[in-house]
Write a protein that holds these residues in place. Structure first.
Motif, mmCIF file in Angstrom:
data_model
loop_
_atom_site.group_PDB
_atom_site.id
_atom_site.type_symbol
_atom_site.label_atom_id
_atom_site.label_comp_id
_atom_site.label_asym_id
_atom_site.label_seq_id
_atom_site.Cartn_x
_atom_site.Cartn_y
_atom_site.Cartn_z
ATOM 1 N N TYR A 43 1.989 1.766 -3.362
ATOM 2 C CA TYR A 43 0.821 2.163 -4.157
ATOM 3 C C TYR A 43 0.581 3.664 -4.017
ATOM 4 O O TYR A 43 0.306 4.375 -4.989
ATOM 5 C CB TYR A 43 -0.370 1.339 -3.679
ATOM 6 C CG TYR A 43 -1.744 1.837 -4.061
ATOM 7 C CD1 TYR A 43 -2.293 1.515 -5.295
ATOM 8 C CD2 TYR A 43 -2.497 2.585 -3.168
ATOM 9 C CE1 TYR A 43 -3.550 1.948 -5.629
ATOM 10 C CE2 TYR A 43 -3.755 3.019 -3.496
ATOM 11 C CZ TYR A 43 -4.284 2.709 -4.727
ATOM 12 O OH TYR A 43 -5.537 3.140 -5.059
ATOM 13 N N SER A 85 -6.478 -0.050 -8.392
ATOM 14 C CA SER A 85 -7.670 -0.247 -7.566
ATOM 15 C C SER A 85 -8.710 -1.060 -8.312
ATOM 16 O O SER A 85 -9.325 -1.969 -7.749
ATOM 17 C CB SER A 85 -8.268 1.098 -7.172
ATOM 18 O OG SER A 85 -7.326 1.847 -6.473
ATOM 19 N N HIS A 116 0.820 -1.198 0.000
ATOM 20 C CA HIS A 116 0.000 0.000 0.000
ATOM 21 C C HIS A 116 0.859 1.254 0.000
ATOM 22 O O HIS A 116 0.563 2.228 -0.698
ATOM 23 C CB HIS A 116 -0.944 0.001 1.196
ATOM 24 C CG HIS A 116 -1.910 1.128 1.181
ATOM 25 N ND1 HIS A 116 -1.893 2.129 2.113
ATOM 26 C CD2 HIS A 116 -2.889 1.447 0.312
ATOM 27 C CE1 HIS A 116 -2.825 3.007 1.827
ATOM 28 N NE2 HIS A 116 -3.452 2.619 0.746
ATOM 29 N N LYS A 149 -8.998 0.983 1.656
ATOM 30 C CA LYS A 149 -7.958 1.986 1.437
ATOM 31 C C LYS A 149 -7.539 2.008 -0.036
ATOM 32 O O LYS A 149 -7.037 3.014 -0.522
ATOM 33 C CB LYS A 149 -6.772 1.770 2.364
ATOM 34 C CG LYS A 149 -6.002 0.503 2.185
ATOM 35 C CD LYS A 149 -4.943 0.408 3.275
ATOM 36 C CE LYS A 149 -4.203 -0.915 3.197
ATOM 37 N NZ LYS A 149 -3.369 -1.156 4.372
ATOM 38 N N TYR A 150 -7.769 0.905 -0.707
ATOM 39 C CA TYR A 150 -7.481 0.903 -2.141
ATOM 40 C C TYR A 150 -8.629 1.505 -2.956
ATOM 41 O O TYR A 150 -8.478 1.773 -4.123
ATOM 42 C CB TYR A 150 -7.193 -0.515 -2.626
ATOM 43 C CG TYR A 150 -5.915 -1.077 -2.074
ATOM 44 C CD1 TYR A 150 -4.688 -0.604 -2.529
ATOM 45 C CD2 TYR A 150 -5.926 -2.036 -1.079
ATOM 46 C CE1 TYR A 150 -3.503 -1.083 -2.011
ATOM 47 C CE2 TYR A 150 -4.750 -2.523 -0.550
ATOM 48 C CZ TYR A 150 -3.541 -2.044 -1.017
ATOM 49 O OH TYR A 150 -2.371 -2.520 -0.501
ATOM 50 N N LEU A 151 -9.768 1.629 -2.309
ATOM 51 C CA LEU A 151 -10.916 2.183 -3.035
ATOM 52 C C LEU A 151 -10.978 3.701 -2.916
ATOM 53 O O LEU A 151 -11.698 4.355 -3.667
ATOM 54 C CB LEU A 151 -12.226 1.598 -2.494
ATOM 55 C CG LEU A 151 -12.417 0.098 -2.597
ATOM 56 C CD1 LEU A 151 -13.859 -0.264 -2.307
ATOM 57 C CD2 LEU A 151 -12.055 -0.399 -3.970
ATOM 58 N N ASN A 161 -17.342 2.751 -12.328
ATOM 59 C CA ASN A 161 -16.468 2.634 -11.153
ATOM 60 C C ASN A 161 -17.272 2.722 -9.864
ATOM 61 O O ASN A 161 -17.012 1.989 -8.907
ATOM 62 C CB ASN A 161 -15.405 3.731 -11.157
ATOM 63 C CG ASN A 161 -14.374 3.502 -12.235
ATOM 64 O OD1 ASN A 161 -14.329 2.429 -12.834
ATOM 65 N ND2 ASN A 161 -13.573 4.505 -12.501
ATOM 66 N N GLN A 208 -3.080 4.719 -10.034
ATOM 67 C CA GLN A 208 -3.671 4.237 -8.786
ATOM 68 C C GLN A 208 -5.044 3.647 -9.060
ATOM 69 O O GLN A 208 -5.405 2.593 -8.552
ATOM 70 C CB GLN A 208 -3.791 5.375 -7.778
ATOM 71 C CG GLN A 208 -2.484 5.714 -7.114
ATOM 72 C CD GLN A 208 -2.683 6.513 -5.847
ATOM 73 O OE1 GLN A 208 -3.818 6.759 -5.436
ATOM 74 N NE2 GLN A 208 -1.607 6.920 -5.229
ATOM 75 N N LYS A 209 -5.777 4.360 -9.861
ATOM 76 C CA LYS A 209 -7.136 3.896 -10.187
ATOM 77 C C LYS A 209 -7.080 2.538 -10.873
ATOM 78 O O LYS A 209 -7.881 1.648 -10.583
ATOM 79 C CB LYS A 209 -7.812 4.879 -11.146
ATOM 80 C CG LYS A 209 -8.654 5.914 -10.453
ATOM 81 C CD LYS A 209 -9.588 6.530 -11.470
ATOM 82 C CE LYS A 209 -9.631 8.019 -11.348
ATOM 83 N NZ LYS A 209 -10.381 8.645 -12.432
#
Lengths: 970, 249
Positions: A486, A499, A483, A540-542, A581, A495-496
């Motif tokens: 990332y 994700s 992360h 956190k990735y979203l 998305n 990043q998107k």
């Protein structure tokens, strides 16, 4: 010196024809058994190999032609040798037999002794010529040849032929040949000569004992070293402007050099040795150091990259495991600085990965065969390679490399790290430390090793590889630095992308291309998240998607954003991608699931909202409805379970009740937040969300909460909906009862449909709410909306369905009955109640208690009739009358005594009169001509009449079939 | 002539996707368009909420998709999404009527019918639309019945999306039986397990079952005045098919 291409072609042709000619002559001589003459022709065509005007490819053509001819020679020599040998043997055998017969004769007579002696002499002479056969002579003979190239070729062809015969001094010949080959130092000629040597000796190399084996290996290695020197020297020949050309030529020749290593590997593979011999150790001690020293020493880019590749490819994996450390730190680090180490490392790692897969396949198949031995087998595999050690070796190498060469381009770094990740994933999928080490390093050094923000994309793969590889995305949670790294990606798009990759993996969608090149989607069962940590881990990735702001002013639509959706009545546009998305985020919300502990589940959902989903208030309109629905659904489950439990235990569990209440309050806060930010354009949706919540609260007997929620609905209605216009501007046909009507009308219908199924209000509250709603309905602006809203609301006073569970009683229908128990003084009311009870008991065959107030229903119907009558448009009035008639029929069937036949007959009469009037008007209008404009009205009229007639025929049918509608005159 | 009736999908609001088995069944040939050569029309009763992929899936199934607005559809967004899928301007309405041979088929989500799901109200609606078959939804319960000479079809929820309406209660006998079992179990359980915040597992699974929605859709095979209805339900991982017939008098 410089020769043009056409000239080269001519030279080649003439050389080839000369070879052909001479080799034919040679064959003739061989047939005539004239060996000396044959050798002369052979020398002649070998002379053609002395040219230095041809390209390596062309020279190779010559070589092939010569090779074939030399094979003929070799075969002939071998045959004649064998023939001679055969004859000798035969003669020897004959002599032996005669000598034995002589021996027999010996006793008889000794007079033949002299003769016998003479025979022995001749026999010895023959024996001598057999032990030094003519091949050895020929080998000596050809050394007198004038030119070195033909001389050496002939030496080799004869020498190797000689070697293939029995009793030849093979090792001496080998040594001699390889020594002599030094005489040719022209790179191309030398390379081919030595290649010829290696080809000819292919099957003749001795390795029956350790000594022979050592000599053979030495022979091959020294040939390899010499060839490599020649090959490297080729680069420096000719004019410096031809460097590129030389480089290309050398590339074409590389296989000649590599063939030595191939042979070497085969020999090592074939040699079994004695008990103390270990091929790995031998390689490690003898072969590997010499070869790699040569590779490093030559300082040649091409030689190093090619030979290391060959080294990796041709020797067995075990050898590489054994020499890995020195290969990495002694060899790789000392290679040409411009050499791409990442490629070499990738090759090596790919090799290991393939090996691993093969091994595990083997072990599984073995397990199937020999389930008993499987444990031992697996242990064996584990012991051969220590996976942590393996990774550490690579990692040490990488750190050194980083130290030695800080200028290493970021592509190299990325490639190397990717290889390490693949290695670790294959060998040690459960060791997340290794991976984390990689990401930690990447994160820390990212500033230094990253050239600029734009080539972020080379780092993308680094993150995507493990996502695709892991079976479970939860593995990522064990990599804190994944992360971190990332977050270091400076390009939000990247990043998107990561994700989305994670989400797709989560949702179990794997997209890949099939054989025909089409993309195929496979869907697996997705995983769920049960703890707060897991929610953190994934959301956190979203965040990047949650925060993503895609809303643009609608003017940007004109600026080239073509594929977009206008929202908020055309004020803004969003892209399709953005919506999709958001859809994916919503789907992830569904994965927060914990079927065994719904309270925990609820708190996780709340947590996800508080910590993540509310990070961009513009977007909550896309995600909150899903979140709210899930919370509400979980609440419904919890609530139902709670009710069951209470019923069974007969004691109230206050704490659960309390938790449900507090959850409802939290939910209300969430809806409120949504309302706060999106009241302007989405009030209708928010109203519906409140209604859902209210409906659930009612089912769970949370009366006060439910009442509050309905109040909220009315607030939303009064604050925003009462003045708002539908977000979808289209003409609504007023005659069309289903077209939807105005936003206000629709809102009332929504509320009415929820209230009509509310069962756990006390009578007072319920009547408050439905009266209020009906009042809203009667205040609508358009007559048709008003009329329809009021007749729809009339159903609120006449329940038709029980809905609640058997054995339960609705408090709405028995408020007085409850009071009666507590206080007995209200006798009057008591009587009222009992009389009503009796009434209802008559209406319903089984003793179902439903809230019903016939008088109020009739009032509503009357009101809507009045509104319909007051319409300016007579056609619309007519349509509304028919609609009301149909409502009356429903009430009649459901037993409303006041919607009786007399009332319905009156309505039918009214409609008939209206139809007659309109028909008259219509006829008059028609005689006045200009019926075009009337067309629309005529059509509406016809529709209404049709509907009326269908209604009448329905009444007739029901009278016949069901015995209903008694007294209605059709 | 085969017509697919499906509705109340709630993707992504209340469900992740159609069951994989439904997808496979409906779309045996995903590479060609239309993806199902047998279905000639698709009727979708709305409540897709926000899923272009699903919209595209439905659109590609047959040459013609009839989509009506569900209670939770955002009409402007839905219309634009449909337009982008079909590559032409689309106006999503609230109801629609199509004619197959001698049968007039009407369809609507039904949320605007008061009282919702009431057979007499629906019968009135069918009368107003002058249809022989009325397809409605909004209840997430698959059903089909004949009333007053008309055929009423509710394809239920294609995804098994949960509903906030009242659940359908068990038959009383069944209930009684279960309670007996429960009571026996309860006696066996020690009291200390009954903590305040812990919900009895048995009850939990029971109410979850009670509120569970079975994914379903319908296929209407119309010929002349007859409509044969195939009801597909997805129960315990298996697809079950039931058949009902209706002939217009």
């Amino acid at each position: 010196m410089v020769v043009s291409i056409t000239e080269q072609k001519q030279i080649l042709q003439s050389c080839l024809s000369a070879i052909k000619h001479q080799s034919n002559l040679m064959k003739q001589c061989l047939n005539e058994n004239n060996i000396l003459q044959a050798l002369k022709h052979c020398s002649n065509f070998l002379n053609e190999l002395r040219t230095n005007q041809l390209t390596p490819k062309q020279y190779y053509e010559l070589y092939i032609a010569v090779f074939d001819s030399l094979e003929t020679l070799s075969n002939h020599l071998l045959n004649s040798h064998n023939l001679k040998q055969h004859k000798l043997e035969k003669r020897q055998a004959a002599l032996d037999s005669t000598s034995t017969s002589d021996k027999n004769a010996d006793d008889k007579s000794t007079t033949h002794k002299n003769v016998k002696n003479g025979d022995e002499i001749s026999k010895n002479a023959v024996g001598k010529s057999a032990t030094t056969p003519f091949l050895a002579d020929l080998y000596e003979l050809v050394q007198y040849s004038g030119n070195i190239v033909p001389r050496l070729y002939m030496m080799i062809v004869i020498g190797t032929t000689y070697m293939s015969t029995k009793g030849a001094p093979g090792k001496e010949i080998m040594k001699d040949m390889i020594e002599m080959c030094r005489g040719v130092q022209h790179p191309i000629r030398g390379l081919f000569l030595r290649y010829y040597l290696s080809q000819r000796t292919k099957h003749l190399l001795p390795f029956s004992n350790a000594n022979d084996f050592n000599d053979t290996v030495e022979f091959l290695i020294s040939n390899f070293i010499e060839m490599n020197k020649l090959w490297v020297r080729l680069q420096h020949q000719g004019h410096s402007s031809e460097r590129e050309l030389r480089y290309r030529e050398r590339k074409e020749l590389k296989i000649l050099v590599g063939s030595n290593l191939v042979r070497l590997s085969q020999v090592i593979d074939d040699y079994n040795g004695d008990e103390t011999y270990s091929s790995i150790k031998y390689y490690q001690d003898k072969v590997f150091p010499t070869i790699t020293e040569q590779i490093i020493q030559c300082r040649d880019h091409l030689a190093q990259s090619y030979l290391i590749d060959v080294l990796i490819q041709i020797f067995p994996d075990d050898f590489h495991f054994a020499t890995l450390d020195s290969l990495l730190s002694d060899v790789f680090l000392n290679l040409h600085p411009l050499l791409k180490k990442s490629e070499l490392v990738a090759t090596l790692i790919e090799r290991f990965i393939t090996y691993h897969k093969f091994e595990s396949d083997m072990s599984t198949s073995e397990i199937k065969e020999l389930s008993l031995e499987s444990d031992e087998k697996q242990k064996k595999i584990k012991t051969t390679i220590d996976s942590t050690q393996l990774f550490n070796s690579f990692w040490k190498f990488y750190l050194k490399l980083y130290e030695l060469d800080p200028q290493l381009p970021s592509e190299e770094h990325s490639e190397l790290l990717q290889s390490f990740i693949r290695l670790s994933l294959t060998y040690d999928p459960n060791n997340y430390q290794n991976l984390d080490v990689v990401y930690k390093f990447a994160t820390e050094k990212e500033g230094q090793i990253k050239a600029n923000a734009e080539n972020d994309d080379i780092w993308l793969q680094l993150l995507i590889v493990p996502i695709r590889h892991f079976d479970s995305i939860k593995t990522l949670f064990k990599l804190p630095f994944f992360h971190e790294f990332y977050l270091k990606l400076s390009n939000k798009q990247h990043q998107k992308q990561i994700s989305l990759e994670i989400i797709n993996k989560l949702l179990g969608i794997t997209t890949y291309g099939d054989e025909d090149g089409n993309t195929v989607q496979e869907i697996h069962e997705p995983e769920t998240f049960t703890t707060t940590e897991e929610v953190d881990g994934i959301f956190k990735y979203l965040l990047v998607l949650i925060k993503d702001s895609d809303k643009q002013n609608s003017t940007s639509k004109n600026l080239g954003v073509t594929k977009s959706i206008t929202i908020n009545k055309g004020e803004n546009v969003i892209s399709h991608e953005f919506l999709s998305n958001q859809e994916k985020i919503c789907k992830v919300i569904h994965l927060i699931e914990n079927p065994s502990d719904p309270f925990k589940n609820l708190s996780n959902l709340m947590y996800a909202r508080k910590k993540y989903l509310n990070k961009n208030f513009d977007n909550i309109i896309y995600t909150y409805p899903t979140l709210i629905s899930r919370i509400l659904y979980k609440l419904k489950i919890v609530g139902y379970a709670n009710l069951r439990q209470q019923k069974k235990k007969k004691n109230t569990e206050a704490s659960q009740d309390l938790m449900i209440t507090s959850n409802f309050k939290n939910l209300s806060i969430i809806i409120d937040e949504l309302y706060q930010y999106h009241a302007e354009f989405n009030s209708e949706l928010i109203l519906k969300i409140y209604l859902n919540a209210a409906s659930v609260a009612d089912q769970l007997k949370q009366e006060s909460i439910c009442y509050e929620l309905y109040t909220q609905c009315f607030i939303v209605y009064e604050e925003n909906l009462i003045l708002g216009s539908s977000s979808y501007q289209q003409h609504i046909n007023p005659h069309d009862s289903l077209a939807g009507g105005s936003l206000q009308y629709q809102s009332i219908i929504h509320v009415a449909n929820k209230l009509v199924s509310a069962r756990y209000f006390n009578k007072e509250n319920y009547e408050n709410l439905i009266t209020k709603l009906t009042l809203y309905g009667s205040k609508l602006l358009k007559k048709q909306d008003q009329c329809r809203a009021v007749y729809s609301c009339s159903h609120l006073w006449w329940w038709c369905e029980l809905l609640i569970e058997h054995g339960e009683k609705s408090p709405t229908v028995q408020p007085e009955a409850a009071k009666e128990k507590s206080a007995k003084e209200n006798i009057q009311k008591d009587e009222d109640q009992s009389s009503r009870d009796r009434e209802e008991a008559d209406d319903e065959e089984d003793e179902i208690e439903l809230y019903r107030d016939a008088k109020r229903v009739l009032e509503c119907l009357q009101k809507s009739l009045r509104v319909a009558d007051s319409c300016m448009d007579p056609y619309l009035s007519l349509k509304l009358f028919v609609e009301i008639l149909n409502q009356c029929l429903i009430f009649n069937i459901y037993g409303n005594a006041l919607a009786d036949s007399r009332y319905i007959n009156g309505l039918i009469d009214l409609i008939r009169t209206n139809i007659d009037n309109l028909r008259d008007d219509d006829n008059n209008a028609k005689t006045d001509a200009a019926d075009e404009e009337d067309d629309k009205e005529a059509r509406l009229f016809k529709q209404s009449v049709g509907y009326f007639e269908r209604t009448l025929s329905y009444i007739r049918d029901q009278q016949e079939v069901e015995n209903r509608f008694e007294g209605i005159v059709v | 002539m085969l017509t697919l009736a499906i509705g109340d999908l709630y993707i992504p609001e209340r469900a992740l996707d159609l069951p994989a088995k439904f997808r496979k069944l409906l779309c045996p040939n995903p590479q060609s368009i239309p993806t199902n050569s047998k279905i000639s029309e698709v009727i979708c009763l709305g409540n897709i909420t926000n899923s272009v992929d699903t919209l595209k899936f439905l659109h590609d199934l047959s040459p013609s998709l009839h989509l009506v607005k569900g209670e939770f559809d955002d009409l402007p967004i839905l219309s634009q999404q449909l337009s982008s899928v079909s590559k032409k301007d689309e106006n999503v309405g609230i109801y629609g009527v199509i004619t197959h041979d001698n049968l007039r088929i009407g369809f609507t989500n039904g949320y605007q019918v008061v009282p919702k799901n009431d057979p007499l109200a629906l019968s009135t609606l069918a009368r107003e639309l002058d249809v022989d078959v009325l397809i409605w939804g909004g209840t997430h319960k698959v059903e089909a019945y004949t009333l007053d000479g008309k055929f009423f079809v509710n394809p239920g929820s294609g995804t098994g999306a949960f509903s906030f309406d009242w659940p359908e209660w068990y038959e009383e006998e069944e209930n009684a039986k279960e309670e007996e079992i429960k009571e026996n179990e309860d006696e066996a359980k020690p009291e200390k397990l009954q903590k305040a915040n812990v919900i009895d597992e048995h009850i939990l699974s029971e109410v979850t079952e009670l509120n569970a929605i079975v994914p379903s859709f319908c296929l209407l095979d119309t010929f002349g005045s007859t409509c044969t209805l195939y009801i597909y339900t997805h129960l315990n991982g298996e697809v079950k098919v039931d058949k009902v017939s209706y002939t217009k008098e």
